[in-house]
Design a protein around this motif. Structure first.
Motif, PDB file in Angstrom:
ATOM      1  N   ILE A   7      -1.727  38.926  82.042  1.00 38.31           N
ATOM      2  CA  ILE A   7      -2.287  37.595  81.792  1.00 38.31           C
ATOM      3  C   ILE A   7      -3.795  37.689  81.614  1.00 38.31           C
ATOM      4  N   LYS A   8      -4.464  38.406  82.511  1.00 39.46           N
ATOM      5  CA  LYS A   8      -5.916  38.540  82.408  1.00 39.46           C
ATOM      6  C   LYS A   8      -6.309  39.271  81.125  1.00 39.46           C
ATOM      7  N   GLU A   9      -5.551  40.309  80.769  1.00 38.82           N
ATOM      8  CA  GLU A   9      -5.841  41.057  79.549  1.00 38.82           C
ATOM      9  C   GLU A   9      -5.637  40.190  78.313  1.00 38.82           C
ATOM     10  N   SER A  10      -4.574  39.402  78.298  1.00 35.19           N
ATOM     11  CA  SER A  10      -4.294  38.518  77.163  1.00 35.19           C
ATOM     12  C   SER A  10      -5.405  37.480  77.008  1.00 35.19           C
ATOM     13  N   ALA A  11      -5.824  36.865  78.104  1.00 38.13           N
ATOM     14  CA  ALA A  11      -6.902  35.867  78.043  1.00 38.13           C
ATOM     15  C   ALA A  11      -8.194  36.510  77.555  1.00 38.13           C
ATOM     16  N   SER A  12      -8.470  37.708  78.015  1.00 37.69           N
ATOM     17  CA  SER A  12      -9.676  38.425  77.592  1.00 37.69           C
ATOM     18  C   SER A  12      -9.626  38.752  76.107  1.00 37.69           C
ATOM     19  N   THR A  13      -8.470  39.215  75.622  1.00 38.95           N
ATOM     20  CA  THR A  13      -8.296  39.518  74.200  1.00 38.95           C
ATOM     21  C   THR A  13      -8.494  38.262  73.354  1.00 38.95           C
ATOM     22  N   MET A  14      -7.909  37.150  73.801  1.00 31.93           N
ATOM     23  CA  MET A  14      -8.048  35.886  73.072  1.00 31.93           C
ATOM     24  C   MET A  14      -9.513  35.482  72.978  1.00 31.93           C
ATOM     25  N   GLN A  15     -10.275  35.659  74.062  1.00 31.81           N
ATOM     26  CA  GLN A  15     -11.685  35.280  74.053  1.00 31.81           C
ATOM     27  C   GLN A  15     -12.461  36.147  73.071  1.00 31.81           C
ATOM     28  N   VAL A  16     -12.174  37.424  73.009  1.00 31.34           N
ATOM     29  CA  VAL A  16     -12.841  38.321  72.052  1.00 31.34           C
ATOM     30  C   VAL A  16     -12.554  37.857  70.625  1.00 31.34           C
ATOM     31  N   GLN A  17     -11.293  37.535  70.341  1.00 37.39           N
ATOM     32  CA  GLN A  17     -10.922  37.060  69.006  1.00 37.39           C
ATOM     33  C   GLN A  17     -11.639  35.751  68.670  1.00 37.39           C
ATOM     34  N   LEU A  18     -11.748  34.864  69.643  1.00 44.14           N
ATOM     35  CA  LEU A  18     -12.461  33.610  69.418  1.00 44.14           C
ATOM     36  C   LEU A  18     -13.930  33.869  69.103  1.00 44.14           C
ATOM     37  N   ASN A  19     -14.550  34.756  69.858  1.00 42.37           N
ATOM     38  CA  ASN A  19     -15.963  35.058  69.640  1.00 42.37           C
ATOM     39  C   ASN A  19     -16.224  35.590  68.240  1.00 42.37           C
ATOM     40  N   GLU A  20     -15.263  36.345  67.690  1.00 41.18           N
ATOM     41  CA  GLU A  20     -15.408  36.888  66.345  1.00 41.18           C
ATOM     42  C   GLU A  20     -15.410  35.788  65.283  1.00 41.18           C
ATOM     43  N   ASN A  63     -17.869  28.862  77.896  1.00 42.33           N
ATOM     44  CA  ASN A  63     -17.189  29.475  76.758  1.00 42.33           C
ATOM     45  C   ASN A  63     -18.149  29.607  75.577  1.00 42.33           C
ATOM     46  N   ASP A  64     -18.326  30.825  75.092  1.00 38.19           N
ATOM     47  CA  ASP A  64     -19.281  31.082  74.004  1.00 38.19           C
ATOM     48  C   ASP A  64     -18.977  30.289  72.742  1.00 38.19           C
ATOM     49  N   VAL A  65     -17.706  30.201  72.374  1.00 41.18           N
ATOM     50  CA  VAL A  65     -17.333  29.493  71.146  1.00 41.18           C
ATOM     51  C   VAL A  65     -17.651  28.003  71.271  1.00 41.18           C
ATOM     52  N   LEU A  66     -17.401  27.444  72.436  1.00 41.52           N
ATOM     53  CA  LEU A  66     -17.640  26.015  72.628  1.00 41.52           C
ATOM     54  C   LEU A  66     -19.125  25.684  72.753  1.00 41.52           C
ATOM     55  N   ARG A  67     -19.958  26.701  72.850  1.00 39.57           N
ATOM     56  CA  ARG A  67     -21.412  26.462  72.878  1.00 39.57           C
ATOM     57  C   ARG A  67     -21.941  26.011  71.523  1.00 39.57           C
ATOM     58  N   ASN A  68     -21.068  25.977  70.510  1.00 37.88           N
ATOM     59  CA  ASN A  68     -21.448  25.412  69.210  1.00 37.88           C
ATOM     60  C   ASN A  68     -21.698  23.914  69.326  1.00 37.88           C
ATOM     61  N   PHE A  69     -21.276  23.319  70.433  1.00 38.78           N
ATOM     62  CA  PHE A  69     -21.358  21.867  70.626  1.00 38.78           C
ATOM     63  C   PHE A  69     -22.172  21.554  71.884  1.00 38.78           C
ATOM     64  N   PRO A  70     -22.820  20.369  71.910  1.00 41.29           N
ATOM     65  CA  PRO A  70     -23.586  19.986  73.093  1.00 41.29           C
ATOM     66  C   PRO A  70     -22.681  19.901  74.333  1.00 41.29           C
ATOM     67  N   PRO A  71     -23.055  20.562  75.434  1.00 38.61           N
ATOM     68  CA  PRO A  71     -22.205  20.596  76.624  1.00 38.61           C
ATOM     69  C   PRO A  71     -21.859  19.212  77.175  1.00 38.61           C
ATOM     70  N   GLN A  72     -22.814  18.279  77.144  1.00 42.85           N
ATOM     71  CA  GLN A  72     -22.534  16.942  77.678  1.00 42.85           C
ATOM     72  C   GLN A  72     -21.527  16.191  76.807  1.00 42.85           C
ATOM     73  N   ASP A  73     -21.527  16.468  75.510  1.00 45.63           N
ATOM     74  CA  ASP A  73     -20.547  15.872  74.602  1.00 45.63           C
ATOM     75  C   ASP A  73     -19.149  16.407  74.919  1.00 45.63           C
ATOM     76  N   LEU A  74     -19.045  17.722  75.094  1.00 41.25           N
ATOM     77  CA  LEU A  74     -17.755  18.321  75.438  1.00 41.25           C
ATOM     78  C   LEU A  74     -17.239  17.780  76.768  1.00 41.25           C
ATOM     79  N   GLN A  75     -18.139  17.716  77.749  1.00 42.87           N
ATOM     80  CA  GLN A  75     -17.742  17.232  79.074  1.00 42.87           C
ATOM     81  C   GLN A  75     -17.249  15.796  79.009  1.00 42.87           C
ATOM     82  N   SER A  76     -17.943  14.975  78.242  1.00 41.41           N
ATOM     83  CA  SER A  76     -17.552  13.574  78.098  1.00 41.41           C
ATOM     84  C   SER A  76     -16.172  13.456  77.444  1.00 41.41           C
ATOM     85  N   ARG A  77     -15.941  14.228  76.409  1.00 43.20           N
ATOM     86  CA  ARG A  77     -14.638  14.202  75.720  1.00 43.20           C
ATOM     87  C   ARG A  77     -13.523  14.722  76.627  1.00 43.20           C
TER      88      ARG A  77
END
Length: 151
Positions: A7-20, A63-77
């Motif tokens: 599970i940890k390896e799968s989540a880590s792999t997914m995050q790497v793919q997202l970052n790309e 999350n690095d990918v979600l840093r494309n958006f303002p954190p307060q906007d994400l939190q509010s949503r």
């Protein structure tokens, strides 16, 4: 390999793919679907525990990918989506799945939303059956075969 490690390896792999793909994931639709997915995973068992809500909020903020958006906007949503699910889980789950499903014609964003669901669900090392089921349901909403993500 123990289930916990897979599970940890799968989540880590997914995050790497997202970052790309980070530079491709800047649309408002992706933002909205990602926050819907995060709330759906947090509420996968039908309720949202305050500790889990806080944990998911921290994961969103880091999350690095979600840093494309303002954190307060994400939190509010995210908070708005959690409140909807708390108010009427079944009705608002349908609405949030529809938000996710809007990315069906954008395969890169659609797969990224599924990956975010897996990363969020597996971050605590326990991608449980309820979390897997909601991510699998999101796959169907997006027209993605769940087996692509071992669901």
């Amino acid at each position: 390999m123990a289930l916990w490690d897979r599970i940890k390896e799968s989540a880590s792999t997914m995050q790497v793919q997202l970052n790309e793909k980070k530079n491709e994931l800047k649309s408002g639709g992706f933002r909205d679907a990602s926050m819907a997915m995060c709330a759906l995973v947090a509420a996968a068992d039908g309720s949202i525990d305050p500790a889990e809500r806080q944990r998911v909020s921290a994961l969103i903020a880091s999350n690095d990918v979600l840093r494309n958006f303002p954190p307060q906007d994400l939190q509010s949503r995210f908070d708005d989506n959690c409140q909807k699910l708390t108010a009427d889980y079944e009705l608002n789950k349908v609405e949030l799945m529809q938000t996710v499903g809007k990315l069906e014609k954008k395969p890169t964003e659609a797969r990224a939303v599924i990956q975010i669901g897996i990363v969020i669900g597996g971050a605590d090392g326990d991608f449980d059956q309820d979390e897997r089921a909601v991510v699998k349901e999101a796959c169907f909403a997006l027209g993605i075969p769940p087996h692509e993500f071992d669901l």
